[in-house]
Design a protein around this motif. Structure first.
Motif, PDB file in Angstrom:
ATOM      1  N   LEU A 117     -17.952   3.976   4.971  1.00 42.42           N
ATOM      2  CA  LEU A 117     -16.767   3.224   5.362  1.00 42.42           C
ATOM      3  C   LEU A 117     -15.544   3.972   4.872  1.00 42.42           C
ATOM      4  O   LEU A 117     -15.470   4.353   3.701  1.00 42.42           O
ATOM      5  CB  LEU A 117     -16.779   1.816   4.774  1.00 42.42           C
ATOM      6  CG  LEU A 117     -17.504   0.743   5.583  1.00 42.42           C
ATOM      7  CD1 LEU A 117     -18.995   0.981   5.611  1.00 42.42           C
ATOM      8  CD2 LEU A 117     -17.183  -0.626   5.041  1.00 42.42           C
ATOM      9  N   LEU A 118     -14.594   4.191   5.757  1.00 46.13           N
ATOM     10  CA  LEU A 118     -13.367   4.907   5.419  1.00 46.13           C
ATOM     11  C   LEU A 118     -12.419   3.970   4.688  1.00 46.13           C
ATOM     12  O   LEU A 118     -12.081   2.903   5.196  1.00 46.13           O
ATOM     13  CB  LEU A 118     -12.697   5.444   6.687  1.00 46.13           C
ATOM     14  CG  LEU A 118     -11.436   6.272   6.481  1.00 46.13           C
ATOM     15  CD1 LEU A 118     -11.765   7.609   5.836  1.00 46.13           C
ATOM     16  CD2 LEU A 118     -10.716   6.488   7.811  1.00 46.13           C
ATOM     17  N   ASP A 119     -11.986   4.374   3.516  1.00 42.52           N
ATOM     18  CA  ASP A 119     -10.982   3.607   2.766  1.00 42.52           C
ATOM     19  C   ASP A 119      -9.610   4.164   3.128  1.00 42.52           C
ATOM     20  O   ASP A 119      -9.291   5.304   2.814  1.00 42.52           O
ATOM     21  CB  ASP A 119     -11.227   3.733   1.264  1.00 42.52           C
ATOM     22  CG  ASP A 119     -10.177   3.011   0.435  1.00 42.52           C
ATOM     23  OD1 ASP A 119      -9.322   2.294   1.002  1.00 42.52           O
ATOM     24  OD2 ASP A 119     -10.203   3.183  -0.794  1.00 42.52           O
ATOM     25  N   PHE A 120      -8.817   3.328   3.807  1.00 43.48           N
ATOM     26  CA  PHE A 120      -7.472   3.773   4.169  1.00 43.48           C
ATOM     27  C   PHE A 120      -6.417   2.773   3.696  1.00 43.48           C
ATOM     28  O   PHE A 120      -5.322   2.700   4.235  1.00 43.48           O
ATOM     29  CB  PHE A 120      -7.361   4.066   5.672  1.00 43.48           C
ATOM     30  CG  PHE A 120      -7.578   2.887   6.589  1.00 43.48           C
ATOM     31  CD1 PHE A 120      -6.502   2.194   7.128  1.00 43.48           C
ATOM     32  CD2 PHE A 120      -8.860   2.479   6.928  1.00 43.48           C
ATOM     33  CE1 PHE A 120      -6.687   1.119   7.979  1.00 43.48           C
ATOM     34  CE2 PHE A 120      -9.064   1.415   7.784  1.00 43.48           C
ATOM     35  CZ  PHE A 120      -7.971   0.731   8.315  1.00 43.48           C
ATOM     36  N   THR A 121      -6.760   2.042   2.654  1.00 49.33           N
ATOM     37  CA  THR A 121      -5.852   1.010   2.157  1.00 49.33           C
ATOM     38  C   THR A 121      -4.527   1.565   1.648  1.00 49.33           C
ATOM     39  O   THR A 121      -3.526   0.859   1.662  1.00 49.33           O
ATOM     40  CB  THR A 121      -6.509   0.186   1.033  1.00 49.33           C
ATOM     41  OG1 THR A 121      -6.955   1.068   0.003  1.00 49.33           O
ATOM     42  CG2 THR A 121      -7.681  -0.625   1.556  1.00 49.33           C
ATOM     43  N   ASN A 122      -4.513   2.811   1.211  1.00 44.23           N
ATOM     44  CA  ASN A 122      -3.265   3.366   0.661  1.00 44.23           C
ATOM     45  C   ASN A 122      -2.550   4.318   1.626  1.00 44.23           C
ATOM     46  O   ASN A 122      -1.641   5.043   1.227  1.00 44.23           O
ATOM     47  CB  ASN A 122      -3.515   4.046  -0.679  1.00 44.23           C
ATOM     48  CG  ASN A 122      -4.509   5.186  -0.591  1.00 44.23           C
ATOM     49  OD1 ASN A 122      -5.165   5.377   0.423  1.00 44.23           O
ATOM     50  ND2 ASN A 122      -4.636   5.937  -1.664  1.00 44.23           N
ATOM     51  N   VAL A 123      -2.939   4.320   2.895  1.00 49.08           N
ATOM     52  CA  VAL A 123      -2.239   5.141   3.886  1.00 49.08           C
ATOM     53  C   VAL A 123      -0.905   4.453   4.199  1.00 49.08           C
ATOM     54  O   VAL A 123      -0.886   3.288   4.599  1.00 49.08           O
ATOM     55  CB  VAL A 123      -3.088   5.319   5.167  1.00 49.08           C
ATOM     56  CG1 VAL A 123      -2.271   5.941   6.289  1.00 49.08           C
ATOM     57  CG2 VAL A 123      -4.320   6.165   4.864  1.00 49.08           C
ATOM     58  N   PRO A 124       0.212   5.157   4.023  1.00 46.35           N
ATOM     59  CA  PRO A 124       1.519   4.528   4.261  1.00 46.35           C
ATOM     60  C   PRO A 124       1.808   4.367   5.754  1.00 46.35           C
ATOM     61  O   PRO A 124       1.120   4.954   6.595  1.00 46.35           O
ATOM     62  CB  PRO A 124       2.496   5.520   3.635  1.00 46.35           C
ATOM     63  CG  PRO A 124       1.817   6.841   3.777  1.00 46.35           C
ATOM     64  CD  PRO A 124       0.340   6.556   3.604  1.00 46.35           C
TER      65      PRO A 124
END
Length: 186
Positions: A38-45
């Motif tokens: 699973l790709l974690d992209f929670t901190n992508v602005p």
């Protein structure tokens, strides 16, 4: 034979979203047939051309992970008959060239789409919009089978955790189809 690598992109950032749980169920069904992450992209602005070059570290990280994948599997909810803004923002970043000499990382990647919702739509409209976008980005979309699961609350246990019943066989069919689809592109 080298093990396939699938990146799952869940269109909801909620920790226990039904689509995240659906992706984790797919991961179990994939088992040792492929690497599934699973790709974690929670901190992508939010995309902002003022910070595009050099890209923020979070964007660089997700680009590297997506580029290394053999296939991308989207698990999207439906918000107001569309896929979520956080997913659109991620796709906007991934659609941009990495540099003057390196193109975007999505082109040519095999893609599958699934979605589950508590409502009646089963994410069909969101998936149609997503297909339009990722086709434009030159992804190789596996249009059949797609999985749309309505009425999620009928497939949760007493603790509110997803336990697919009627839909499990359809998810397994999609797993096998996507693995075959990716292999046919290598």
């Amino acid at each position: 034979m080298e093990k396939l690598k699938i990146i799952a992109i869940v269109g909801s950032l909620r920790k226990d979203s039904y689509n995240r749980q659906l992706a984790l169920t797919a991961q179990k069904l994939v088992g040792d047939q492929a690497e599934f992450q699973l790709l974690d992209f929670t901190n992508v602005p939010l995309l902002n051309q003022d910070i595009e070059f050099p890209a923020p570290e979070a964007v660089k990280r997700v680009r590297v992970e997506v580029k290394a994948a053999d296939g991308i599997w989207f698990f999207t909810p439906e918000y107001n008959h569309f896929f979520p803004g956080v997913l659109k923002n991620l796709l906007d970043w991934l659609s941009r060239p990495v540099s003057d000499s390196e193109p975007q990382v999505l082109a040519g990647k095999p893609a599958a789409i699934s979605g589950i919702t508590p409502g009646m739509s089963g994410t069909g409209l969101a998936q149609d919009h997503l297909v339009t976008l990722i086709s434009f980005l030159n992804m190789d979309v596996m249009n059949v089978p797609r999985l749309t699961i309505p009425n999620a609350l009928q497939q949760v246990n007493k603790d509110g955790k997803l336990e697919l019943t009627a839909s499990l066989s359809y998810l397994d069919k999609q797993v096998q189809s996507f693995l075959k689809f990716i292999r046919s592109r290598k």
